[in-house]
Design a protein around this motif. Structure first.
Motif, PDB file in Angstrom:
ATOM      1  N   GLU A 112      11.297   4.500  -1.173  1.00 51.42           N
ATOM      2  CA  GLU A 112      10.064   3.720  -1.312  1.00 51.42           C
ATOM      3  C   GLU A 112       9.018   4.167  -0.303  1.00 51.42           C
ATOM      4  O   GLU A 112       7.814   4.105  -0.582  1.00 51.42           O
ATOM      5  N   ALA A 113       9.461   4.622   0.862  1.00 46.65           N
ATOM      6  CA  ALA A 113       8.515   5.096   1.874  1.00 46.65           C
ATOM      7  C   ALA A 113       7.662   6.241   1.349  1.00 46.65           C
ATOM      8  O   ALA A 113       6.506   6.416   1.755  1.00 46.65           O
ATOM      9  N   ARG A 114       8.203   7.030   0.419  1.00 41.20           N
ATOM     10  CA  ARG A 114       7.495   8.200  -0.105  1.00 41.20           C
ATOM     11  C   ARG A 114       6.508   7.850  -1.226  1.00 41.20           C
ATOM     12  O   ARG A 114       5.743   8.710  -1.656  1.00 41.20           O
ATOM     13  N   ARG A 115       6.566   6.630  -1.715  1.00 39.68           N
ATOM     14  CA  ARG A 115       5.702   6.320  -2.866  1.00 39.68           C
ATOM     15  C   ARG A 115       4.845   5.077  -2.665  1.00 39.68           C
ATOM     16  O   ARG A 115       4.501   4.370  -3.616  1.00 39.68           O
ATOM     17  N   ILE A 116       4.480   4.809  -1.430  1.00 35.64           N
ATOM     18  CA  ILE A 116       3.513   3.756  -1.152  1.00 35.64           C
ATOM     19  C   ILE A 116       2.132   4.330  -1.474  1.00 35.64           C
ATOM     20  O   ILE A 116       1.729   5.339  -0.892  1.00 35.64           O
ATOM     21  N   HIS A 117       1.430   3.710  -2.378  1.00 35.24           N
ATOM     22  CA  HIS A 117       0.158   4.283  -2.812  1.00 35.24           C
ATOM     23  C   HIS A 117      -0.770   3.191  -3.320  1.00 35.24           C
ATOM     24  O   HIS A 117      -0.349   2.056  -3.574  1.00 35.24           O
ATOM     25  N   GLY A 118      -2.034   3.538  -3.486  1.00 31.41           N
ATOM     26  CA  GLY A 118      -3.008   2.628  -4.068  1.00 31.41           C
ATOM     27  C   GLY A 118      -3.383   3.075  -5.466  1.00 31.41           C
ATOM     28  O   GLY A 118      -2.584   3.703  -6.167  1.00 31.41           O
ATOM     29  N   GLU A 119      -4.616   2.777  -5.859  1.00 28.04           N
ATOM     30  CA  GLU A 119      -5.095   3.150  -7.186  1.00 28.04           C
ATOM     31  C   GLU A 119      -6.603   3.359  -7.148  1.00 28.04           C
ATOM     32  O   GLU A 119      -7.289   2.890  -6.239  1.00 28.04           O
ATOM     33  N   GLY A 128     -23.881  -2.517 -12.155  1.00 30.78           N
ATOM     34  CA  GLY A 128     -24.107  -2.385 -10.725  1.00 30.78           C
ATOM     35  C   GLY A 128     -23.087  -1.506 -10.038  1.00 30.78           C
ATOM     36  O   GLY A 128     -23.246  -1.187  -8.860  1.00 30.78           O
ATOM     37  N   GLY A 129     -22.045  -1.095 -10.752  1.00 34.56           N
ATOM     38  CA  GLY A 129     -21.017  -0.253 -10.157  1.00 34.56           C
ATOM     39  C   GLY A 129     -21.229   1.231 -10.370  1.00 34.56           C
ATOM     40  O   GLY A 129     -20.416   2.045  -9.923  1.00 34.56           O
ATOM     41  N   GLU A 130     -22.314   1.593 -11.021  1.00 37.25           N
ATOM     42  CA  GLU A 130     -22.569   2.994 -11.310  1.00 37.25           C
ATOM     43  C   GLU A 130     -22.770   3.796 -10.023  1.00 37.25           C
ATOM     44  O   GLU A 130     -23.253   3.292  -9.020  1.00 37.25           O
ATOM     45  N   GLY A 131     -22.384   5.063 -10.097  1.00 35.64           N
ATOM     46  CA  GLY A 131     -22.631   5.958  -8.979  1.00 35.64           C
ATOM     47  C   GLY A 131     -21.726   5.726  -7.782  1.00 35.64           C
ATOM     48  O   GLY A 131     -22.065   6.112  -6.656  1.00 35.64           O
ATOM     49  N   ARG A 132     -20.584   5.120  -8.007  1.00 32.63           N
ATOM     50  CA  ARG A 132     -19.656   4.861  -6.909  1.00 32.63           C
ATOM     51  C   ARG A 132     -18.233   5.257  -7.285  1.00 32.63           C
ATOM     52  O   ARG A 132     -17.851   5.204  -8.457  1.00 32.63           O
ATOM     53  N   ILE A 133     -17.481   5.639  -6.281  1.00 31.20           N
ATOM     54  CA  ILE A 133     -16.059   5.929  -6.433  1.00 31.20           C
ATOM     55  C   ILE A 133     -15.305   4.987  -5.499  1.00 31.20           C
ATOM     56  O   ILE A 133     -15.681   4.836  -4.333  1.00 31.20           O
ATOM     57  N   ALA A 134     -14.252   4.360  -5.992  1.00 24.72           N
ATOM     58  CA  ALA A 134     -13.492   3.430  -5.162  1.00 24.72           C
ATOM     59  C   ALA A 134     -11.994   3.638  -5.361  1.00 24.72           C
ATOM     60  O   ALA A 134     -11.548   4.014  -6.454  1.00 24.72           O
ATOM     61  N   TYR A 135     -11.272   3.409  -4.307  1.00 24.63           N
ATOM     62  CA  TYR A 135      -9.810   3.471  -4.399  1.00 24.63           C
ATOM     63  C   TYR A 135      -9.214   2.544  -3.347  1.00 24.63           C
ATOM     64  O   TYR A 135      -9.907   2.116  -2.415  1.00 24.63           O
ATOM     65  N   THR A 136      -7.944   2.239  -3.517  1.00 29.55           N
ATOM     66  CA  THR A 136      -7.248   1.380  -2.563  1.00 29.55           C
ATOM     67  C   THR A 136      -6.160   2.167  -1.848  1.00 29.55           C
ATOM     68  O   THR A 136      -5.599   3.128  -2.390  1.00 29.55           O
ATOM     69  N   ILE A 137      -5.881   1.762  -0.629  1.00 31.19           N
ATOM     70  CA  ILE A 137      -4.732   2.279   0.110  1.00 31.19           C
ATOM     71  C   ILE A 137      -3.942   1.100   0.644  1.00 31.19           C
ATOM     72  O   ILE A 137      -4.454  -0.014   0.741  1.00 31.19           O
ATOM     73  N   ARG A 138      -2.680   1.359   0.984  1.00 31.13           N
ATOM     74  CA  ARG A 138      -1.845   0.323   1.604  1.00 31.13           C
ATOM     75  C   ARG A 138      -1.538   0.751   3.034  1.00 31.13           C
ATOM     76  O   ARG A 138      -1.051   1.857   3.266  1.00 31.13           O
ATOM     77  N   GLN A 139      -1.814  -0.124   3.977  1.00 29.76           N
ATOM     78  CA  GLN A 139      -1.593   0.165   5.381  1.00 29.76           C
ATOM     79  C   GLN A 139      -0.590  -0.819   5.977  1.00 29.76           C
ATOM     80  O   GLN A 139      -0.503  -1.969   5.532  1.00 29.76           O
ATOM     81  N   PRO A 140       0.175  -0.374   6.977  1.00 26.55           N
ATOM     82  CA  PRO A 140       1.137  -1.293   7.605  1.00 26.55           C
ATOM     83  C   PRO A 140       0.433  -2.459   8.281  1.00 26.55           C
ATOM     84  O   PRO A 140      -0.704  -2.338   8.733  1.00 26.55           O
ATOM     85  N   LEU A 141       1.137  -3.581   8.360  1.00 31.40           N
ATOM     86  CA  LEU A 141       0.580  -4.781   8.980  1.00 31.40           C
ATOM     87  C   LEU A 141       0.601  -4.705  10.499  1.00 31.40           C
ATOM     88  O   LEU A 141      -0.301  -5.190  11.169  1.00 31.40           O
ATOM     89  N   GLY A 142       1.660  -4.122  11.049  1.00 30.47           N
ATOM     90  CA  GLY A 142       1.853  -4.109  12.499  1.00 30.47           C
ATOM     91  C   GLY A 142       3.264  -4.545  12.827  1.00 30.47           C
ATOM     92  O   GLY A 142       4.226  -3.863  12.491  1.00 30.47           O
ATOM     93  N   ILE A 143       3.417  -5.709  13.449  1.00 30.03           N
ATOM     94  CA  ILE A 143       4.747  -6.209  13.821  1.00 30.03           C
ATOM     95  C   ILE A 143       5.253  -7.175  12.755  1.00 30.03           C
ATOM     96  O   ILE A 143       4.560  -8.119  12.373  1.00 30.03           O
ATOM     97  N   VAL A 144       6.483  -6.944  12.302  1.00 32.65           N
ATOM     98  CA  VAL A 144       7.164  -7.835  11.365  1.00 32.65           C
ATOM     99  C   VAL A 144       8.311  -8.524  12.093  1.00 32.65           C
ATOM    100  O   VAL A 144       9.133  -7.860  12.734  1.00 32.65           O
ATOM    101  N   ALA A 145       8.361  -9.848  12.011  1.00 29.85           N
ATOM    102  CA  ALA A 145       9.492 -10.616  12.536  1.00 29.85           C
ATOM    103  C   ALA A 145      10.493 -10.833  11.412  1.00 29.85           C
ATOM    104  O   ALA A 145      10.146 -11.381  10.367  1.00 29.85           O
TER     105      ALA A 145
END
Length: 473
Positions: A112-119, A128-145
């Motif tokens: 799963e570490a190899r396939r964390i991705h956005g879209e 109003g969305g013309e002329g733009r490119i957008a994508y998402t990424i997933r980033q770590p939160l930091g500390i997990v308890a």
């Protein structure tokens, strides 16, 4: 044998140690560190210091470390299983199965570490969305308890630690007080696999002291907890805006429709009821059998139950051993006695020997009895007669819990109706509610919790979704 805290890649001597005893025979197993507030603070600080390194670590390196841990667990499988049997009184053959699953869970996390991705987002789909490119990424939160229970002391740890590290987070792990040894061994394995110092920290001791600090510290960005609803609800209240995943148990039910071939499923149902002495979140606790099959089902279920081997968890032939604590034995016997007062019949079991409650089958249990409406976490199952599938579905749903349920039926319409109407997080058709493999989404509704485990789903829980938008001109 004295066991220290594991903080910032080192074994740290604690200010206090307490004895750890075998649930089966009371033998002193180890002296285990009992962390104080300053030591928990030290672990959080170590995790915070390691966070930037883990966040920058390439996915293939995180995957490699997790894969090495999976391999090390497999190499040391006998040692791991013996440790689980010793500290949790889990029968050795069940402990071996848990170790195998644990290795697989870390391997799944590595993948799963190899396939964390956005879209990509087609912004021009809206005016109003013309002329733009957008994508998402997933980033770590930091500390997990990660706050884990005793009943699967390696695999339920893996379901929190594996996805958290796969996503690039750091972890402070608080294992159950009765089962810290397997988590401390895990720290050794991660160190051998090359995990950076501070990325995994293990603090043992009081759940209320350690848990409260972890839940309320602003540096901790997510809390993953498996345990009782009362504690889980308290965590949710204290956590503020942290991400929280709670798996809080159940009183899982099975429906058996008319026409089912019982010989094909009886042993499966008995295993679901009594595996690990019923100390499984999705242990089969309630069975509702169509009246046309009721007598035959009871006869075969009881016979199969009485064939189980009860005894020492280190005996390779043992099926059922001790409960985790004496208070759970006493509570189990009280609940059996209450059910009897309300008109239930004990078909087999109902007795204890030391900390072992013998596999118990109750018939015709009143819906108000504790054994029906609360979580037993003991080798006790009730079997009630129902006149229709409608009545069976209503009986299953008459619960504060909703983790998983099962139904055996030959009718596709009945199966579809049950799948839609049962108020649970997962419905198992022609199987017991105790079925789980480690990459499926796993979690419940109502008082069974919020969020989903399962490696992919937990990994997503431990990331933050970020939108990135470019204006072309």
């Amino acid at each position: 044998m004295r066991k220290h805290l594991y903080i910032k890649g080192s074994w740290v001597e604690a200010a206090e140690y307490r004895p750890l005893y075998s649930p089966y025979n009371g033998m002193n197993i180890a002296e285990v560190a009992y962390a104080n507030e300053a030591e928990v603070e030290q672990a959080i600080a170590a995790a915070e210091l390691a966070s930037p390194l883990m966040a920058r670590m390439p996915a293939h390196e995180r995957a490699s470390i997790l894969g090495k841990v999976a391999a090390l667990i497999s190499e040391r499988a006998d040692e791991c299983a013996h440790l689980i049997a010793l500290e949790a009184a889990k029968p050795l053959k069940a402990a071996r199965a848990e170790v195998d699953r644990t290795a697989m869970t870390y391997q799944l996390a590595a993948e799963e570490a190899r396939r964390i991705h956005g879209e990509t987002i087609p912004l021009d789909a809206a005016p109003g969305g013309e002329g733009r490119i957008a994508y998402t990424i997933r980033q770590p939160l930091g500390i997990v308890a990660a706050i884990t229970p005793f009943n699967f002391p390696m695999n339920l740890v893996a379901h929190k630690v594996g996805p958290a590290l796969a996503a690039g987070n750091t972890v402070v792990l608080k294992p159950a007080g009765q089962t810290p040894l397997s988590s401390l061994l895990l720290a050794e394995l991660f160190e051998e696999a090359g995990l950076p110092a501070g990325a995994l920290n293990v603090v043992t001791g009081s759940g209320s002291i350690i848990g409260d600090i972890l839940v309320q510290d602003a540096r901790v960005k997510a809390v993953s907890f498996t345990g009782s609803p009362e504690v889980g609800i308290g965590i949710r209240r204290k956590a503020g805006l942290k991400k929280v995943t709670l798996e809080l148990g159940s009183n899982s039910a099975l429906i058996v429709d008319q026409g089912v071939q019982l010989d094909k499923m009886i042993s499966r149902a008995v295993t679901g009821a009594f595996s690990n002495s019923g100390q499984v979140c999705i242990s089969l606790q309630r069975i509702y059998v169509h009246e046309l099959l009721f007598n035959e089902f009871v006869e075969k279920f009881v016979a199969c139950t009485e064939a189980l081997h009860v005894g020492d968890p280190l005996d390779p032939y043992t099926d059922v051993s001790a409960l985790i604590a004496r208070k759970d034995v006493e509570r189990s016997l009280e609940w059996i006695a209450e059910a009897k007062r309300l008109g239930a019949e004990v078909a087999t079991g109902g007795v204890s020997q030391d900390n072992v409650v013998h596999p118990t089958v109750l018939l015709n249990v009143d819906a108000s009895a504790q054994i029906s409406c609360s979580e037993a976490f003991a080798p006790i199952v009730l079997i009630n007669r129902v006149s229709s599938m409608e009545a069976a579905i209503q009986a299953v749903n008459d619960s504060r819990y909703g983790l998983q349920a099962g139904i055996y039926t030959n009718d596709i319409g009945t199966a579809l109706a049950a799948a839609e109407r049962l108020e649970v997080g997962g419905v198992m058709i022609n199987d017991i509610p105790t079925f789980r493999v480690d990459h499926m989404p796993y979690g419940g509704v109502k008082d069974s919790g919020i969020g989903r485990e399962g490696v992919k789903y937990a990994t997503e829980e431990f990331t933050e979704l970020k939108l990135i938008c470019f204006k072309k001109e």
